[in-house]
Scaffold this motif. Structure first.
Motif, PDB file in Angstrom:
ATOM      1  N   UNK B   3       0.799  -1.211   0.000  1.00  0.00           N
ATOM      2  CA  UNK B   3       0.000   0.000   0.000  1.00  0.00           C
ATOM      3  C   UNK B   3       0.835   1.267   0.000  1.00  0.00           C
ATOM      4  N   UNK B   4       2.165   1.114   0.116  1.00  0.00           N
ATOM      5  CA  UNK B   4       2.988   2.324   0.276  1.00  0.00           C
ATOM      6  C   UNK B   4       2.891   3.298  -0.883  1.00  0.00           C
ATOM      7  N   UNK B   5       3.052   2.838  -2.117  1.00  0.00           N
ATOM      8  CA  UNK B   5       2.948   3.815  -3.211  1.00  0.00           C
ATOM      9  C   UNK B   5       1.583   4.485  -3.238  1.00  0.00           C
ATOM     10  N   UNK B   6       0.531   3.700  -2.985  1.00  0.00           N
ATOM     11  CA  UNK B   6      -0.809   4.271  -2.995  1.00  0.00           C
ATOM     12  C   UNK B   6      -0.960   5.334  -1.918  1.00  0.00           C
ATOM     13  N   UNK B   7      -0.427   5.020  -0.725  1.00  0.00           N
ATOM     14  CA  UNK B   7      -0.521   5.989   0.364  1.00  0.00           C
ATOM     15  C   UNK B   7       0.217   7.268   0.009  1.00  0.00           C
ATOM     16  N   UNK B   8       1.403   7.093  -0.599  1.00  0.00           N
ATOM     17  CA  UNK B   8       2.197   8.263  -0.993  1.00  0.00           C
ATOM     18  C   UNK B   8       1.442   9.115  -2.005  1.00  0.00           C
ATOM     19  N   UNK B   9       0.865   8.432  -3.017  1.00  0.00           N
ATOM     20  CA  UNK B   9       0.114   9.169  -4.034  1.00  0.00           C
ATOM     21  C   UNK B   9      -1.057   9.894  -3.392  1.00  0.00           C
ATOM     22  N   UNK B  10      -1.758   9.194  -2.484  1.00  0.00           N
ATOM     23  CA  UNK B  10      -2.892   9.803  -1.798  1.00  0.00           C
ATOM     24  C   UNK B  10      -2.479  11.032  -1.022  1.00  0.00           C
ATOM     25  N   UNK B  11      -1.372  10.913  -0.290  1.00  0.00           N
ATOM     26  CA  UNK B  11      -0.891  12.051   0.508  1.00  0.00           C
ATOM     27  C   UNK B  11      -0.532  13.220  -0.393  1.00  0.00           C
ATOM     28  N   UNK B  12       0.124  12.919  -1.525  1.00  0.00           N
ATOM     29  CA  UNK B  12       0.504  13.983  -2.463  1.00  0.00           C
ATOM     30  C   UNK B  12      -0.738  14.685  -3.003  1.00  0.00           C
ATOM     31  N   UNK B  13      -1.770  13.911  -3.332  1.00  0.00           N
ATOM     32  CA  UNK B  13      -3.008  14.504  -3.852  1.00  0.00           C
ATOM     33  C   UNK B  13      -3.643  15.414  -2.804  1.00  0.00           C
ATOM     34  N   UNK B  14      -3.647  14.942  -1.534  1.00  0.00           N
ATOM     35  CA  UNK B  14      -4.227  15.754  -0.469  1.00  0.00           C
ATOM     36  C   UNK B  14      -3.492  17.083  -0.322  1.00  0.00           C
ATOM     37  N   UNK B  15      -2.148  17.030  -0.392  1.00  0.00           N
ATOM     38  CA  UNK B  15      -1.348  18.257  -0.262  1.00  0.00           C
ATOM     39  C   UNK B  15      -1.688  19.219  -1.403  1.00  0.00           C
ATOM     40  N   UNK B  16      -1.750  18.691  -2.620  1.00  0.00           N
ATOM     41  CA  UNK B  16      -2.077  19.529  -3.783  1.00  0.00           C
ATOM     42  C   UNK B  16      -3.464  20.151  -3.612  1.00  0.00           C
ATOM     43  N   UNK B  17      -4.439  19.314  -3.160  1.00  0.00           N
ATOM     44  CA  UNK B  17      -5.796  19.830  -2.985  1.00  0.00           C
ATOM     45  C   UNK B  17      -5.842  20.941  -1.952  1.00  0.00           C
ATOM     46  N   UNK B  18      -5.065  20.761  -0.870  1.00  0.00           N
ATOM     47  CA  UNK B  18      -5.066  21.768   0.193  1.00  0.00           C
ATOM     48  C   UNK B  18      -4.468  23.090  -0.288  1.00  0.00           C
ATOM     49  N   UNK B  19      -3.530  23.011  -1.258  1.00  0.00           N
ATOM     50  CA  UNK B  19      -2.870  24.227  -1.743  1.00  0.00           C
ATOM     51  C   UNK B  19      -3.603  24.875  -2.916  1.00  0.00           C
ATOM     52  N   UNK B  20      -4.493  24.123  -3.558  1.00  0.00           N
ATOM     53  CA  UNK B  20      -5.174  24.618  -4.773  1.00  0.00           C
ATOM     54  C   UNK B  20      -5.872  25.973  -4.614  1.00  0.00           C
ATOM     55  N   UNK B  21      -6.599  26.217  -3.500  1.00  0.00           N
ATOM     56  CA  UNK B  21      -7.331  27.481  -3.414  1.00  0.00           C
ATOM     57  C   UNK B  21      -6.429  28.706  -3.493  1.00  0.00           C
ATOM     58  N   UNK B  22      -5.131  28.525  -3.282  1.00  0.00           N
ATOM     59  CA  UNK B  22      -4.210  29.667  -3.402  1.00  0.00           C
ATOM     60  C   UNK B  22      -4.114  30.102  -4.865  1.00  0.00           C
ATOM     61  N   UNK B  23      -4.366  29.130  -5.775  1.00  0.00           N
ATOM     62  CA  UNK B  23      -4.199  29.433  -7.200  1.00  0.00           C
ATOM     63  C   UNK B  23      -5.527  29.584  -7.926  1.00  0.00           C
ATOM     64  N   UNK B  24      -6.546  28.838  -7.459  1.00  0.00           N
ATOM     65  CA  UNK B  24      -7.827  28.806  -8.193  1.00  0.00           C
ATOM     66  C   UNK B  24      -8.937  29.321  -7.283  1.00  0.00           C
ATOM     67  N   UNK B  25      -9.933  29.945  -7.903  1.00  0.00           N
ATOM     68  CA  UNK B  25     -11.098  30.446  -7.182  1.00  0.00           C
ATOM     69  C   UNK B  25     -11.769  29.317  -6.403  1.00  0.00           C
ATOM     70  N   UNK B  26     -11.829  29.425  -5.053  1.00  0.00           N
ATOM     71  CA  UNK B  26     -12.289  28.275  -4.253  1.00  0.00           C
ATOM     72  C   UNK B  26     -13.713  27.824  -4.573  1.00  0.00           C
TER      73      UNK B  26
END
Lengths: 294, 329
Positions: B3-26
Motif C-alpha cells: 500500500x505504500x505507493x498508494x498511500x504516498x500518491x494519496x498524501x501527495x493529492x491531499x497536499x495539492x488539494x489543500x494548496x489549490x485554493x491559493x491558485x484557483x477560485x475556491x
C-alpha cells in the motif's frame, strides 16, 4: 341533452377529451416510431423528441421562410428529415451495432442536445408563432370543434393504421418482422439487412417529423418541446411495452384520453397522471400491458 | 501490491488539494467537488451495478431543495440540513429503486427518467420550492456551530474533507464483499442469482446508497451557492452527470472525479458563449460514445497492458469478447 357529469359541464369535458385525443395522437405517432426503430436496431432513440421538434421547426421554415403551403410542408419536411435520419444512421448509429443498447441511448441523447442547442442558437428559446392552415370550425351544439384539430386526430389515426398495415400485412413488413426475429437467417436468403435497418430508421424518424409538422399549428414551437414530450412517450412505451405495433398505438391514444379526462376532473394531476399509471403498471405487470419479454 | 505507493500518491493529492485554493477560485473548486461526489454516486450504479439511471437529478436537486428549505425557512444548521438531505435521498431512492429495478437495461433508464420528470413537476408546483425562482439567498450558518462557512476559503476545507471522506466511503463500498457481489450481478445477473444471491436486494441497496450520496451532494451545493433551483432537478442535470461519468470512465473510481472536473472547468471557460455550451456537451457525448468509450481514466489505466499487447501476438480472451459491454444480458 347532456346532464352535468360529476359537476363538470359537458362542453369542458368534451373539450378536454378532444385535447386528450390530440395529445394521444402525438403519443401514438412517436411511440410507434420508437417501437419500429427499437425492433430492428435495438436502440432507444432519445433524439426522437428533438426530431419531432425539427419537424415543427421545418414546417415553420417552409411556410414562413420559403412561402410554401402547409400541405406541401406536410409531405416535404418528413421526407427531408427522413433523409437526415438515414445519414445519421449510416454515419453514427450503425457504428454501435452489436454493442450494449445503453450506448445507443447515450449517443442519441447527445444528438438531442446537439439538435436542441443548435436550434436555440439559431432561433432563440422563446417560441415561434404559426397560423392554423384550416380556418374556422363547426359548432356541434355541445362543443365547438376547430376543423384543424379534427383533421389532426383523423390524420394521425390514418397514419397509424397505414403503418400497422404496412408492417403486419405486406411483404416488406414481413421482411421487417423477420429481421427483428433473425437477421442472420434473412441475410442468408439474400436480403440486404443493413439497408433494411437504415430505411427503418429513416421511416421511424420521418414519422416523428410528420408528428412535428402536425403539431406546429397547435403547440408553440420551441427548442425543448420535443424532449418534454419524449419523456412522456418513454413512460407510454414502458406502460405499453414495445413488443407490438398495435399495442403502441392503443396505449398512446388511451393515455392521451386519460390525461384529458384528468384535466377535466382534477387539473393539477394532469401533468403527472401518465407517470403515475406507469408506476402502477410496473407494480402490477412489470413487462408492460402488451409486453412479452423481461 | 503493497500500500505504500498508494498511500504516498494519496498524501501527495491531499497536499495539492489543500494548496489549490491559493491558485484557483475556491468556489469553482467546491463546485467541482460537489459534482464529483454526485458523479461518483451515480457511477456506483452504472459502473459497478450496471444500472443506467437517467433520473439522478431528482435526488441531487431534491437534496438541494430539502437542505436549502430547512436552512432558509427554519434556520437549521448546515450539518443537520445535510443529514436531512441524505435521509430524504435514501427514502426517495428506496421508493424509486423499488419501482425501477423491476425492469432492466434501457427500460430501467426510461423508468428513472419518467419518475424524475414526475418529481420535477412536483418541485415546479410545490409551495415550498419557490417555483421558477427556486430557493434563493440561503444563509450560510456556521458549520458545527463554530466553523465560519461564510468565508469561502474556510468552507473550502470543510467541503474538501467531506469530499475525501465520501470518496473513501465509495471506494470502501466497491471493495467490500457487497461491492464484489454488485460486480457479479453487473457481469452476469443470471449466474449471480443461480449462486444464491438475491440480486434485486443488492440492486435496491445500491440504488438507495447512490441516491442518498447524490442528495447529500445536492445539499452541499445549495449551501455553497446559497441557491436551490429547478436546474438542479431537470433532465439536463441528469444527462450532465451521465456525461461526467462517461468522460472520466465508467466503472473506475477516479473517472467520475476527472470527468466532473473536466466538464465543470469546460463550462466555466465557455460561460461567455452561453447557448453554445449545450451544443458542445452534445458533441462531446457523441464523440465519447463513438470513439472513446472507456473514458479518460479507463484509457489511461489500459496503457501498460496496451504496450505489452503490442509486443505480443493477440489472444482472444473472454475479456476481449466482453470489452464493449456495460451490462451482460
Amino acid at each position: 341533452m347532456f346532464a352535468d357529469l360529476f359537476g363538470i359541464p359537458p362542453q369542458a369535458l368534451l373539450g378536454q377529451l378532444l385535447l386528450g385525443l390530440i395529445n394521444g395522437a402525438f403519443y401514438a405517432l412517436l411511440s410507434l416510431g420508437l417501437a419500429l426503430i427499437f425492433g430492428l436496431l435495438h436502440l432507444i432513440n432519445f433524439a426522437h423528441g428533438a426530431i419531432y421538434m425539427l419537424g415543427a421547426l421545418g414546417a415553420w421554415v417552409a411556410v414562413s421562410g420559403l412561402g410554401l403551403s402547409f400541405w406541401a410542408a406536410l409531405i416535404i419536411v418528413p421526407l427531408a428529415v427522413g433523409l437526415i435520419g438515414i445519414v445519421l444512421e449510416r454515419v453514427l448509429i450503425s457504428r454501435l451495432a452489436g454493442l450494449d443498447p445503453l450506448y445507443g441511448l447515450l449517443l442519441t441523447f447527445g444528438l438531442a442536445l446537439l439538435i436542441e442547442g443548435l436550434t436555440r442558437v439559431q432561433f432563440g428559446a422563446s417560441g415561434l408563432p404559426f397560423n392554423s392552415p384550416i380556418k374556422g370550425g363547426i359548432n356541434l351544439g355541445f362543443m365547438y370543434l376547430p376543423w384543424y384539430r379534427g383533421f389532426v386526430v383523423l390524420a394521425s389515426v390514418v397514419v397509424c393504421l397505414a403503418t400497422w398495415f404496412a408492417i403486419e400485412r405486406t411483404k416488406l413488413g414481413a421482411l421487417l418482422r423477420a429481421a427483428t426475429e433473425n437477421p442472420d437467417l434473412l441475410r442468408t436468403f439474400g436480403v440486404r439487412v443493413p439497408v433494411l435497418v437504415t430505411l427503418t430508421f429513416g421511416a421511424g424518424v420521418a414519422l416523428a417529423a410528420l408528428a412535428g409538422v402536425l403539431a406546429a399549428p397547435i403547440y408553440l414551437i420551441n427548442p425543448y418541446m420535443g424532449t418534454q414530450l419524449i419523456i412522456v412517450v418513454f413512460a407510454v412505451v414502458v406502460i405499453g411495452g414495445m413488443g407490438s405495433i398495435g399495442g403502441a398505438i392503443l396505449t398512446g391514444f388511451g393515455l392521451g384520453v386519460l390525461e384529458g379526462l384528468t384535466k377535466a376532473f382534477w387539473p393539477p394531476a394532469s401533468s403527472t397522471v401518465i407517470f403515475f399509471v406507469m408506476a402502477v403498471v410496473l407494480m402490477v405487470k412489470p413487462a408492460g400491458l402488451f409486453g412479452t419479454t423481461k | 501490491m503493497s500500500n505504500h505507493p498508494k498511500l504516498l500518491i494519496g498524501a501527495a493529492i491531499l497536499v495539492v488539494m489543500a494548496l489549490l485554493p491559493l491558485a484557483v477560485y475556491p468556489v469553482l473548486l467546491m463546485k467541482v467537488m460537489c459534482f464529483a461526489i454526485f458523479a461518483c454516486a451515480f457511477n456506483l450504479l452504472l459502473g459497478f451495478t450496471g444500472l443506467l439511471s437517467f433520473g439522478h437529478a431528482m435526488f441531487f436537486g431534491g437534496g438541494a431543495y430539502v437542505a436549502g428549505y430547512l436552512m432558509k425557512a427554519h434556520a437549521v444548521p448546515p450539518e443537520l440540513a445535510w443529514l436531512a438531505a441524505l435521509v430524504a435521498g435514501a427514502v426517495a431512492g428506496g421508493a424509486v429503486g423499488w419501482l425501477a429495478i423491476r425492469r432492466t437495461g434501457i427500460y430501467f433508464s426510461m423508468v428513472t427518467l419518467a419518475l424524475a420528470q414526475m418529481a420535477y413537476f412536483y418541485f415546479v408546483t410545490s409551495p415550498l420550492t419557490g417555483g421558477e425562482d427556486g430557493i434563493q439567498s440561503i444563509p450560510r450558518q456556521p458549520v458545527l456551530g463554530f466553523i465560519n462557512g461564510a468565508d469561502d476559503h474556510i468552507l473550502y476545507y470543510v467541503i474538501m474533507a467531506m469530499f475525501v471522506c465520501l470518496w473513501l466511503l465509495i471506494w470502501r463500498i466497491v471493495h467490500s464483499p457487497f461491492g464484489q457481489s454488485l460486480k457479479a450481478i453487473r457481469d452476469n445477473e443470471a449466474r449471480a442469482i443461480s449462486l444464491g444471491y438475491r440480486a434485486s436486494r443488492y440492486k435496491l441497496l445500491a440504488f438507495v446508497i447512490s441516491a442518498a450520496i447524490a442528495a447529500l451532494a445536492g445539499g452541499m451545493k445549495s449551501y455553497i451557492f446559497q441557491l436551490a433551483s429547478l436546474t438542479d432537478v431537470g433532465w439536463h442535470m441528469s444527462g450532465e452527470v451521465v456525461l461526467m461519468a462517461l468522460i472520466g470512465g465508467i466503472g473506475t473510481l477516479t473517472g467520475p472525479v476527472v470527468g466532473a472536473a473536466f466538464l465543470i472547468l469546460l463550462s466555466d471557460a465557455l460561460a461567455s458563449y452561453g447557448e453554445w455550451v449545450v451544443v458542445i456537451q452534445g458533441a462531446i457525448f457523441v464523440a465519447v460514445v463513438l470513439l472513446f468509450r472507456k473514458g479518460l481514466v479507463g484509457t489511461l489505466s489500459e496503457l501498460p497492458g496496451l504496450i505489452t499487447r503490442l509486443r505480443r501476438p493477440k489472444a482472444k480472451s473472454a475479456e476481449k469478447l466482453n470489452k464493449d459491454k456495460i451490462i451482460t444480458e
